[in-house]
Structures are given as structure tokens and as C-alpha cells.
Design an enzyme around this catalytic site. Structure first.
Site, PDB file in Angstrom:
ATOM      1  N   GLY A   1       3.307   3.109   7.735  1.00  0.00           N
ATOM      2  CA  GLY A   1       3.377   4.017   6.782  1.00  0.00           C
ATOM      3  C   GLY A   1       3.697   3.403   5.253  1.00  0.00           C
TER       4      GLY A   1
ATOM      5  N   ALA B   1       5.516  -7.046   2.796  1.00  0.00           N
ATOM      6  CA  ALA B   1       4.610  -7.198   1.630  1.00  0.00           C
ATOM      7  C   ALA B   1       4.381  -8.428   1.043  1.00  0.00           C
ATOM      8  CB  ALA B   1       4.819  -5.939   0.770  1.00  0.00           C
TER       9      ALA B   1
ATOM     10  N   GLU C   1      13.416  -1.407   1.310  1.00  0.00           N
ATOM     11  CA  GLU C   1      14.806  -1.022   1.778  1.00  0.00           C
ATOM     12  C   GLU C   1      15.799  -0.956   0.563  1.00  0.00           C
ATOM     13  OE1 GLU C   1      15.116  -3.060   6.213  1.00  0.00           O
ATOM     14  OE2 GLU C   1      14.761  -4.535   4.657  1.00  0.00           O
TER      15      GLU C   1
END
Length: 736
Positions: free
Chosen positions: A473, A516, A696
Site C-alpha cells: 500500500g 523504497a 515509519e
């Protein structure tokens, strides 16, 4: 490709595609319901059967008898699996739990049997017919009761040594004219992702294919192969779309392991989806922590001593929650003592949940900083700015690669209107509401790992990227496609990203806020190799070639990119590997969270009115998807601050509120307008993309900012999360 020196100018710096707010390339599939998640693959072969897990009814002990005869005779039942038919089934490297109990039971709702039937309903009905008898053993379920005798935990790969001592903490703290000594509790929390754990397993001879919901395909493949006893190359995992993970789907868990066993024994494909009420006690969770913060400072506000002790529990062989990890780097202070204690608890396994360590740790540290600011009669933002550091506080010779913490604080204070914060707690009212504002710093490690990718240039000019990276997501499809488009000079719609297949080149996967940065660096490396192959095929000097607008250009000559593949597809594969940059630089992401709350003076109910996150996380690859990630983290922070708590039955050892009716998470009515700002920075030590993770960072510090705002509104300090109304109601100021 080796990357062992800070990056100079790279094709990514052009930012024609990278750094732009592109919508998700897979968004239409998801919004139209055509993106298939793990349990939604119906073309996996004939005779798909359904598995249903029966969880243990005790938390600790042993199975003395298990009678499956009635279940086997039930309509539609194909097979019933127990430890008697499979033998011991232990978890893989990342997990310590056993996927199937027997005869020992490690925790409540540990699987004791799997019924395989023609339909889900038949499997569920037959599971209720299994007669299991237990001998219950005395278990340990209360962290507070065992805290005094808990030993230091083992040194861990994540979090470092369990006992970090620098300087003379005890002496410096005792001598400090201003002191804070406070204890905080953060309860057990669970991931509560939208998509349940689910897997479909199919055997083709001795080869296994699984459609599953898993964040890290490489470790999942390794772990599953080890558990079921087959060579790794015989296992293929497919996980193209994941409906949330937060660390709870890192590698093989009971649904995947038991689906593989069930399919092998039944001789046909088997689907297992964990029913929601079993997930809370069957899968992993964030451990409860008890944390003591001690901060000593001079009257000028400079920290001279900082101590952070944390206690948590886990199953035997597990690790401690690394709550002090953020305290290692966030503030200066020459005398430091950070310790992690670990006791054995017979609850289901404690493991990674979004921002493990920093998320619960900052729920304590950043409130303690607020208390210190109050004792100093100092603005909380100014106190944090004063105690900034440009070097690793534990290793002063090691600088931060980038550190825009002060800029985050100052930018956020200006944007949020921090100057309007009430200086005296409980002094601002709006009708029946008490109004307050709070701030907290944020930090999260900027890790990066070796990752690979394969790039294909087709005769039609379409660029295809293949890697085993997953998308939970977060926008992985989009940023990977953006990097390939930028590197090869094509429009984004000319790139196809194929992810979530263990047969593709290996990446770190989605987790630890490094997916990423790692995966896109692997794509960069493969694109460099493809650029070289294209230039050579077209007869260009590879060092003087440019890829732009779907063409290849050099020395006044321009050729369409597709021309290079007219005689056949060009394929390139490479990985990005790293030298000692992680040892030479302390690489972190930083942020500041601001919150305004209203507390009903009649009932004590807390409402979050507005929030702002300011983040410094290297180059932002896609501001749109990055903003979405931060907002998701902020929403989780609201839950952590005000409502989330798995309640332990300390008599029988299970989490009582094991469903989404009893375990409360924020809904739309709880979430106000959330603002996100990104500091413009790049980190050349990370990779040629100069990017870090951000998913995060959006969570760490949020709960503390809300807690500090609640105190500013009410004048009541609550150090026991979540901040539910009964914890401050009786101490609220009188109604005027």
C-alpha cells in the site's frame, strides 16, 4: 554495481519524473477491485480446497489427547492436520513460534489442527468437532510482576547492545540541577491490517507455488523451504498486492506454512485465510513496554545526562523491544545509559511492528522532554533545538549524513502557529472544550540493503522492470516505474513494473523503512547496465549519451530508444551493493510532529483537532505517495495515543479483545485534517537516488505530541498509554 562513495550528479537529479507527484500506477486496479490479493486467486488449479485453523484453547501446557474422528467424518472434509500427522513444525529464522502446536503449546490460539474441506463453511463446521484435551501449565503473562527480576536482553542485530553506557550517567544525573525521572507504560499493540493473513498453496510434483500476503519474499522463501524441508529453488512465492502489513507479514507465518503442508497432504491446492479473531493471538505483535526515563540538565537547558531503561517480554528465544534506540541519536548529552531488559512471557510472539523501537520509545522520551521543558520554564521547541547534535552522541567522530532536525522543528512551529500555544496548562477554553497544543521530535533509522532488478526493453519501446519488491500500500509500483522512466528518458506510461514474485531479482522487500531506498537503487543499477547495452547497440560512446523524451542522444545524433531493440529485446540485470558508508555516517530520518487537541471538560473525551508532520527524509521520490505514507503513520499515532491496547487476561494468558470490535483503531471520525511538509534535502551517502525511507517516520513521535497536547489542555500528566478518559477525568480542572 558498487556504491561506496557519496553520489555526485546522476540522471535522477534531473527530476523530470522522479520527485514529481504521480498518482499510483496501479491505482485503477485497486479502486476497481481488479487487483487480486492473496485470497482472491481462483485460477490456481482444479479442486481448490479450503483450510480452517483451530487455535489452542490454553496459553501454555501440552496436548494430552486430540480426537479428529468426528471431523474427518464430517461432510466435505478432505483431511485434518495435527502434529501427529505432520510432525513438529517450527517457524523460520525470523520467527521463534511454532506454526503448529503439539504436543507442547506455546501460546493461546497457536494452531493445533487444520481442517481441509471442499468449502470454507464445511471446514469451519468440522473444526468445531475436534476434541482436544490439554494439561494446562503455569504461565507467565504479567510484565509488571516480572519486571524486577528481568535480565538484560541479548545483543540484537536491530537495536545494538542491550547495555549502552557512555560517560558517567549516575554521577552526572545526581549532579544535575534539573531532573526528570518518570516511568511510562506502552501496552501490547497489534498490526490490525485490513487484509487478513492468507495463502494459497499448490504443489506441482515436488515444486511448491504459493500465492500469499508477505512483505519479504526472499526471507519468506528461505524460511518456508526450511520449515517444509525442500530445496529453496523448489519454492515460489507470489505476492503482487498486500493489503497492509506493518511488519506483521514479514515472512512465513502459520497461514503460509500450514497451507503448504495441507496442499501436500491433500494432493490439491489449499487456501487458508486467518479468521480475524485468531489473528490477534496467532500472529506477531508489538510488545508491551515499561520505560523509565531519566534526564538531567543544567539550568540553561543543556542535557548533561540521559538514561532510558526499557522492559519487555517475549517467548523463549525472542528479542526485546528496542525502545531506547531513538534515544541513542536524537539529543546531545555526554553521559548516557540505555538498557533493554527482557523476560519470558507466554504470550504470542513479540516482533516487528511499524517503527519497532522508535515508535514506543519516543512515546516516553518525548513526553519526558516536555516535562523537562516545563521544569526549566522553557519552550519545548526551544529545548529540543538547544540539544541538537551534529554527530552521533555515542561516537562523536561519526557525523550524521544529513540532519535537518532543527529545520523540521522551526518550520513546523511557524506553519502550525506554535506561538499561540497556551503557556499555562488548562488555561485555554472553547466552550466546554479545554484546548492544548503539543510537539514531539521524530527519528527513524535510514537503512539500505543490497537489492537487484531486471530491466527489459522491448521492440515496442516498452520498458519492463522486474524485482521481488512488494507493495503493502506504499506506492512501490509507482516509484520503481518512476526511476526506470527517469533513467531511460521515457514517459511513465511507457514503463511496466512487475513486482511480488520470488523468481524475480531479490530486493530487501517492504519493511524497516528501507524498501523504497533499497529497491529503487537496485532499479538504478540495472538501468545503468541497460543504458550501456543500448548505447553500444546504437554505436554511441557510452560515457557521452543522454536518454530523454524517448530518444537516445549523443554528439548531435538522435535515435528513438525503441530502435535499439528492433532486432530483439534487450535485457539487463544488476544489483546495488554498498561499501562502508553505513559505518562512516550515522544515517537517520528526522521530523517534528505538532498536535492540537480538545478535551471535553465534562467527560474527559479527547478529540484531535489538527496535526502537522514536518519530515526530513532525503529526496522524496514521489511527494504524493510519501504524503500518504506519513498520513497513515499519523493516523496510527492517534490510535497509539488514545485507543489501542491489547488487554491481557493475566489468569489464562490471552489477549481478550481479539477482534476489531474490542481492539479500537482510529476511524474517519477520529482523524482530523492532517498536514505534511517535507524538508528539501538529499542524502548523497544513501545511493545515487539520494533518497531515504519515510513510512515509519510518520509514526514516531506522534503519540507523544498528542500526549503533550492533552497535558497542555488539562494540566493532567498521564504516562500510561492509551490516554483514555478515566485516566485523567477525576483530575480535570473544575468547570467554570
Amino acid at each position: 554495481m558498487k556504491f561506496d562513495t557519496p553520489a555526485g550528479v546522476t540522471p535522477i537529479d534531473r527530476q523530470a519524473v522522479v520527485g514529481q507527484p504521480h498518482a499510483r500506477v496501479e491505482g485503477r486496479l485497486k479502486t476497481t477491485g481488479t487487483a487480486r490479493y492473496a485470497a482472491e486467486h481462483h485460477d490456481v488449479g482444479e479442486n481448490l480446497a479450503y483450510g480452517y485453523i483451530l487455535g489452542a484453547a490454553i496459553a501454555k501446557g501440552r496436548i494430552t489427547r486430540i480426537d479428529t474422528s468426528a471431523a474427518r467424518a464430517a461432510p466435505g472434509v478432505v483431511d485434518v492436520l495435527t502434529y501427529e500427522t505432520t510432525g513438529p513444525v517450527r517457524g523460520g529464522n525470523f520467527f521463534i513460534q511454532r506454526a503448529l502446536a503439539g504436543p507442547l503449546v506455546d501460546h493461546y490460539h497457536q494452531p493445533v489442527a487444520v481442517v481441509v474441506a471442499e468449502t470454507f463453511e464445511q471446514a469451519r463446521a468440522a473444526a468445531s468437532m475436534i476434541d482436544v484435551r490439554y494439561a494446562r501449565a503455569k504461565g507467565a503473562f504479567d510484565l509488571a510482576a516480572l519486571k524486577a527480576s528481568a535480565p538484560l536482553g541479548p545483543e540484537a542485530k536491530f537495536g545494538g547492545p542491550a547495555n549502552n553506557a557512555v560517560g558517567d550517567f549516575d554521577g552526572a544525573f545526581a549532579a544535575a540541577p534539573v531532573q526528570v525521572d518518570a516511568t511510562f507504560t506502552v501496552p501490547d499493540q497489534t498490526h490490525a491490517m485490513m487484509e487478513p493473513h492468507a495463502s494459497i498453496a499448490r504443489w506441482d510434483g515436488d515444486a511448491l507455488t504459493c500465492w500469499t500476503s508477505i512483505q519479504q519474499l526472499s526471507s519468506g522463501t528461505t524460511d518456508l523451504a526450511q520449515i517444509i524441508g525442500v530445496p529453496r529453488e523448489k519454492v515460489r512465492l507470489l505476492s503482487p498486492y498486500i493489503g497492509g502489513g506493518f511488519g506483521g507479514k514479514w515472512t512465513a507465518q502459520s497461514d503460509l506454512v500450514l497451507a503448504a503442508f495441507a496442499a501436500r497432504m491433500a494432493g490439491r491446492p489449499v487456501k487458508i485465510a486467518l479468521q480475524r479473531p485468531i489473528m490477534f493471538n496467532n500472529t506477531t505483535h508489538r510488545a508491551r513496554t515499561i520505560q523509565r526515563l531519566r534526564i538531567g540538565a543544567g539550568r540553561d537547558g543543556r542535557i548533561t545526562a540521559i538514561g532510558h531503561d526499557s522492559w519487555s517480554g517475549n517467548l523463549p528465544g525472542g528479542s526485546a523491544e528496542a525502545a531506547p534506540i531513538g534515544t541513542r541519536d536524537l539529543y546531545a548529552g555526554e553521559n548516557r545509559l540505555l538498557r533493554r531488559y527482557l523476560t519470558v512471557l507466554d504470550l504470542m510472539e513479540a516482533n516487528a511492528m511499524r517503527a519497532p523501537g522508535e515508535a514506543p520509545g519516543l512515546m516516553a522520551l518525548e513526553v519526558a522532554m516536555d516535562e523537562l521543558a516545563e521544569k526549566l520554564d522553557m519552550d519545548p521547541v526551544a529545548l529540543r533545538v538547544l540539544n541538537d547534535t551534529k554527530v552521533d552522541p555515542e561516537q562523536p567522530s561519526r557525523p550524521f549524513s544529513t540532519r535537518a532536525f532543527v529545520e523540521c522543528l522551526q518550520t513546523g512551529a511557524k506553519q502550525f502557529g506554535w506561538s499561540e500555544r497556551p503557556k499555562i496548562p488548562a488555561s485555554r477554553r472553547d466552550g466546554k472544550w479545554l484546548i492544548g497544543m503539543g510537539v514531539a521530535g521524530a527519528i527513524r533509522g535510514a537503512l539500505i540493503s543490497k537489492s537487484a532488478a531486471r530491466i527489459r526493453l522491448g521492440r515496442d519501446g516498452i520498458v519492463t522492470v522486474e524485482c521481488d519488491m512488494t507493495d503493502i500500500g506504499t506506492g512501490s509500483y509507482t516509484i520503481i516505474a518512476q526511476v526506470a522512466a527517469e533513467m531511460l528518458g521515457v514517459a511513465l506510461d511507457r514503463v511496466v513494473a512487475k513486482l511480488g514474485d520470488s523468481r524475480y531479482p531479490e530486493t530487501y522487500g517492504s519493511g524497516g523503512q528501507q524498501g523504497a531506498a533499497s529497491a529503487t537503487a537496485g532499479v538504478y543499477a540495472a538501468c545503468v547496465k541497460l543504458r550501456q547495452a543500448v548505447a553500444q547497440r546504437l554505436g554511441f560512446n557510452t560515457s557521452e549519451v543522454d536518454f530523454v523524451d524517448g530518444t537516445v542522444r549523443s554528439a548531435g545524433r538522435t535515435v528513438p530508444l525503441a530502435e535499439a531493440a528492433k532486432d530483439g529485446e534487450i535485457v539487463a540485470e544488476d544489483a546495488m551493493e554498498y561499501g562502508d558508508l553505513a559505518e562512516r555516517y550515522d544515517r537517520q530520518t528526522f521530523g517534528a510532529h505538532f498536535a492540537e487537541v480538545a478535551v471535553d471538560q465534562y467527560t474527559g473525551v479527547v478529540r484531535v483537532r489538527r496535526m502537522l508532520a514536518v519530515c526530513a527524509a532525503g529526496r522524496i521520490l514521489n511527494p504524493l505517495t510519501a504524503r500518504s505514507q506519513v498520513i497513515g503513520g499519523m493516523t496510527m499515532g492517534i490510535g497509539a495515543a488514545l485507543m489501542e491496547e491489547m488487554v491481557v487476561d493475566k489468569r489464562f494468558g490471552f489477549f481478550v479483545n481479539h477482534d476489531l470490535a474490542g481492539y479500537e483503531v482510529p476511524v474517519h471520525a477520529d482523524v482530523p485534517h492532517l498536514d505534511v511538509s517535507f524538508i528539501n534535502e538529499v542524502d548523497a551517502t544513501m545511493s545515487p537516488l539520494k533518497a531515504k525511507g519515510v513510512g515509519e517516520l510518520g509514526l514516531t513521535g506522534v503519540a507523544a505530541a498528542i500526549a503533550n497536547a492533552v497535558y497542555n489542555a488539562t494540566g493532567v500528566r498521564v504516562r500510561d498509554y492509551p490516554l483514555t478518559l478515566e485516566k485523567h477525568f477525576e483530575q480535570l480542572p473544575p468547570v467554570v
